[in-house]
Design a protein around this motif. Sequence first.
Motif, PDB file in Angstrom:
ATOM      1  N   THR A   1     -33.677 -28.942  -2.343  1.00 40.67           N
ATOM      2  CA  THR A   1     -33.386 -28.592  -0.955  1.00 40.67           C
ATOM      3  C   THR A   1     -31.989 -29.059  -0.554  1.00 40.67           C
ATOM      4  N   VAL A   2     -31.660 -30.311  -0.861  1.00 41.34           N
ATOM      5  CA  VAL A   2     -30.332 -30.841  -0.522  1.00 41.34           C
ATOM      6  C   VAL A   2     -29.251 -30.094  -1.290  1.00 41.34           C
ATOM      7  N   ALA A   3     -29.524 -29.766  -2.553  1.00 37.07           N
ATOM      8  CA  ALA A   3     -28.552 -29.009  -3.337  1.00 37.07           C
ATOM      9  C   ALA A   3     -28.272 -27.644  -2.706  1.00 37.07           C
TER      10      ALA A   3
ATOM     11  N   ILE B   1     -33.101 -37.065  -1.321  1.00 41.51           N
ATOM     12  CA  ILE B   1     -31.700 -36.653  -1.428  1.00 41.51           C
ATOM     13  C   ILE B   1     -31.463 -35.888  -2.724  1.00 41.51           C
ATOM     14  N   LEU B   2     -31.996 -36.401  -3.835  1.00 44.00           N
ATOM     15  CA  LEU B   2     -31.807 -35.745  -5.129  1.00 44.00           C
ATOM     16  C   LEU B   2     -32.863 -34.660  -5.305  1.00 44.00           C
TER      17      LEU B   2
ATOM     18  N   LYS C   1     -33.591 -31.062 -11.840  1.00 47.87           N
ATOM     19  CA  LYS C   1     -34.153 -30.409 -13.016  1.00 47.87           C
ATOM     20  C   LYS C   1     -34.596 -31.435 -14.049  1.00 47.87           C
ATOM     21  N   LEU C   2     -33.804 -32.500 -14.191  1.00 53.45           N
ATOM     22  CA  LEU C   2     -34.176 -33.570 -15.117  1.00 53.45           C
ATOM     23  C   LEU C   2     -35.470 -34.240 -14.684  1.00 53.45           C
TER      24      LEU C   2
ATOM     25  N   LEU D   1     -24.197 -29.200  -7.616  1.00 55.01           N
ATOM     26  CA  LEU D   1     -24.540 -28.937  -9.012  1.00 55.01           C
ATOM     27  C   LEU D   1     -25.079 -30.186  -9.701  1.00 55.01           C
ATOM     28  N   VAL D   2     -24.512 -31.351  -9.376  1.00 54.91           N
ATOM     29  CA  VAL D   2     -25.006 -32.598  -9.951  1.00 54.91           C
ATOM     30  C   VAL D   2     -26.435 -32.878  -9.480  1.00 54.91           C
TER      31      VAL D   2
END
Length: 410
Positions: free
Chosen positions: A13-15, A9-10, A46-47, A39-40
Amino acid sequence: MKVKYAAQILSNTVAAVLKLLSEADLNPQHKHELMETALVIQDLYKLFDYTNGPSGPQDIKKGIRQNVSAKTDHLNVWADFRKKMEKLVFVKSNGMAATNVRCVKGYLITLSSLQDLWNKLSRLGFKYLNLRQLNQDALENLFGIIRQHSPTNKNPTCASFIGAIKTALISGLTAPHNRGSNCEEDCKKLLTNFHELVFENESMPKKDDDHDDHSAREEKEMEICEDSQLSAPVLSLPEVLDFEDIEKDLTDVDSQPLVYLSGYIASIIIKQYNCLRCKNNLTAEEPESCPLFRYIKLREWWNAKSCLTYPSLNLCRTIEIAITVFNTEIIGCLHQKNICQLAVTLFFIKCDISWFSCEMHSKLVFDVMFVRLSRLLVRRQCQRVNLSLSEKEENLASAVKNAQQRGISK
């Protein structure tokens, strides 16, 4: 610890999908929320990349996922994320702010520890740090191999766990890596194996022989596919095609994964055959202004340059017809032998390939395209069937176990 769904989910692709839904105006009342959520998720992904190193040279993403060095911006990014996470506020269902959020505190400790560790290593003269070696992927993969010995037993006892780990060690941790597991394959090996301990004087079989056998089987399969395709008639599409209607259909949100898949297949062929004419047939001329590639644009890592492949409309149409053929004629006989060969033959019969103008590579290109597509579709359908059967087996095992605990059945 099953975190594979959270990791899926994070993800980028989901973004990208959430951004696509936000721009499609399908949910105008939730448009702002979809974009903010995207965006979150993009920042969290990225983190994850900046706190996890590449698994190998092929996994390096410059500026995103790479080894820590004096030339990278890991320290600055870690500092920026620390500031962001210190300002995070989690709101409870009653509207009150949560005061003790352990995941945030844990990540703040992780970022501070990574910064201190790299400062210490750089002072000692180390030039690189692979963060991949600091995670628990190897331990997670070991537990995954153990779970494969009893997939329906979600709560193993000490005796069953010891038996499973003994079996895994004796077999040399040779169980296949599950693509849907919590983490990526770590490619770690045992220092020794059972065969070397018991049969010290006997030589181990060479891995090159297995590789040669595998290559020979692939070549034989390709030859079978080629022989079956020589006599296959080709049914062309109507000569007058309404490309505006086709492009409008592919622009729809539900068709965007098909466009992305077409670009993936095009990138494989372009890398294999370094031909300008093939590239012009498989890729779009001006993708920047075309709404057909909204999802691919959202998957780009950098806004300044394009790294992904934008497929041509003809290629997208061919892949769409092939997927339709697979869903209507192949899924029902998925249990038969040589199913990939049958799928490739039907793809050649049903799809129009006259739009491809490179005569030198025409047959080779569509051989690679249809073989790769058939394997992807067959694998995906098998995964769906196996997931359904696994859920039924787990539910049955849980029901039997609960009945035994209540003394209803033996």
